[in-house]
Enzyme design. Structure first.
Site, PDB file in Angstrom:
ATOM      1  N   CYS A 100       0.861  -1.188   0.000  1.00  0.00           N
ATOM      2  CA  CYS A 100       0.000   0.000   0.000  1.00  0.00           C
ATOM      3  C   CYS A 100       0.890   1.228   0.000  1.00  0.00           C
ATOM      4  O   CYS A 100       1.889   1.270   0.728  1.00  0.00           O
ATOM      5  CB  CYS A 100      -0.887  -0.012   1.243  1.00  0.00           C
ATOM      6  SG  CYS A 100      -2.007   1.395   1.350  1.00  0.00           S
ATOM      7  N   HIS A 142      -9.183  -3.925  -1.641  1.00  0.00           N
ATOM      8  CA  HIS A 142      -8.169  -3.141  -0.937  1.00  0.00           C
ATOM      9  C   HIS A 142      -8.501  -1.642  -1.014  1.00  0.00           C
ATOM     10  O   HIS A 142      -8.468  -0.942   0.013  1.00  0.00           O
ATOM     11  CB  HIS A 142      -6.784  -3.421  -1.548  1.00  0.00           C
ATOM     12  CG  HIS A 142      -5.680  -2.586  -0.984  1.00  0.00           C
ATOM     13  ND1 HIS A 142      -4.630  -3.126  -0.267  1.00  0.00           N
ATOM     14  CD2 HIS A 142      -5.442  -1.239  -1.022  1.00  0.00           C
ATOM     15  CE1 HIS A 142      -3.815  -2.156   0.104  1.00  0.00           C
ATOM     16  NE2 HIS A 142      -4.280  -1.000  -0.337  1.00  0.00           N
ATOM     17  N   GLU A 143      -8.821  -1.164  -2.226  1.00  0.00           N
ATOM     18  CA  GLU A 143      -9.063   0.281  -2.390  1.00  0.00           C
ATOM     19  C   GLU A 143     -10.336   0.718  -1.671  1.00  0.00           C
ATOM     20  O   GLU A 143     -10.362   1.774  -1.034  1.00  0.00           O
ATOM     21  CB  GLU A 143      -9.129   0.660  -3.874  1.00  0.00           C
ATOM     22  CG  GLU A 143      -7.827   0.450  -4.649  1.00  0.00           C
ATOM     23  CD  GLU A 143      -6.600   1.052  -3.981  1.00  0.00           C
ATOM     24  OE1 GLU A 143      -6.720   2.092  -3.290  1.00  0.00           O
ATOM     25  OE2 GLU A 143      -5.516   0.470  -4.141  1.00  0.00           O
ATOM     26  N   HIS A 146     -10.073   1.430   1.956  1.00  0.00           N
ATOM     27  CA  HIS A 146      -9.575   2.770   2.324  1.00  0.00           C
ATOM     28  C   HIS A 146     -10.735   3.735   2.595  1.00  0.00           C
ATOM     29  O   HIS A 146     -10.604   4.638   3.417  1.00  0.00           O
ATOM     30  CB  HIS A 146      -8.712   3.348   1.200  1.00  0.00           C
ATOM     31  CG  HIS A 146      -7.298   2.856   1.189  1.00  0.00           C
ATOM     32  ND1 HIS A 146      -6.400   3.140   2.195  1.00  0.00           N
ATOM     33  CD2 HIS A 146      -6.607   2.128   0.276  1.00  0.00           C
ATOM     34  CE1 HIS A 146      -5.222   2.600   1.896  1.00  0.00           C
ATOM     35  NE2 HIS A 146      -5.320   1.970   0.748  1.00  0.00           N
TER      36      HIS A 146
HETATM   37 NI    NI Z   1      -3.672   1.031  -0.154  1.00  0.00          NI
END
Ligand code: NI
Length: 178
Positions: A100, A142-143, A146
């Site tokens: 990341c 994953h995104e 966030h």
């Molecule tokens: Ni990330």
């Protein structure tokens, strides 16, 4: 357009839930995405979320072509994804290494759903609806994490599989995807 500073793990904004975008196609939104593009490409990221450059809105972008940080990853088309919703399909998960831009120099093994349907909107508010698998599904999960204030180290189940990438993979050609 500009390469922006990426907030690193420990910055409180990365732990916040981001707000939905209300207006599409605006100059402000285009400028935000242009800055995200520039920043992701400058750092060879597979994706980036708006909170990582200090903007707490539900906007992510991602793309995997020939990426030196993910040399063996399958290609993922360039995508701007706004106000996303995820449907995790089935129970199948696979484990793979993730990195990341907000956690520079580190990698960890994370289990993610293998099969994913995601929906959302592009810059102009046109709907997007895709069903994907594998690395594409991983990048989106994953995104979108966030946007909910979650960084991948929170999902590393066994911290023995979390470490510095130059210790884990001294031969960079062996750097794993994900
Ligand atoms: Ni990330």
């Amino acid at each position: 357009m500009a390469v922006r500073t990426v907030l690193r793990m420990g910055h409180p904004l990365l732990l916040q839930a981001a707000a939905p975008v209300q207006s599409f196609g605006t100059a402000e939104l285009r400028e935000l995405v242009a800055d995200m593009d520039d920043t992701m490409r400058a750092l060879s990221g597979a994706g980036i979320a708006a909170p990582q450059i200090g903007v707490s809105l539900r906007v992510v972008i991602f793309e995997v072509t020939h990426n030196p940080r993910y040399p063996q990853a399958e290609p993922v088309p360039y995508t701007v994804l706004i106000n996303p919703t995820l449907d995790l399909l089935g129970d199948e998960r696979d484990e793979a290494w993730e990195g990341c831009l907000s956690v520079p120099g580190l990698r960890g093994v994370v289990a993610r759903h293998t099969n994913l349907r995601y929906r959302g909107f592009d810059l102009d508010g046109r709907p997007l609806d895709r069903t994907v698998t594998g690395f594409h599904a991983r990048v989106v999960q994953h995104e979108v994490d966030h946007l909910d204030g979650i960084l991948y180290p929170q999902r590393v189940a066994d911290l023995r599989w979390f470490g510095f990438e130059d210790e884990l993979f001294p031969d960079r050609s062996a750097l794993p995807p994900g």
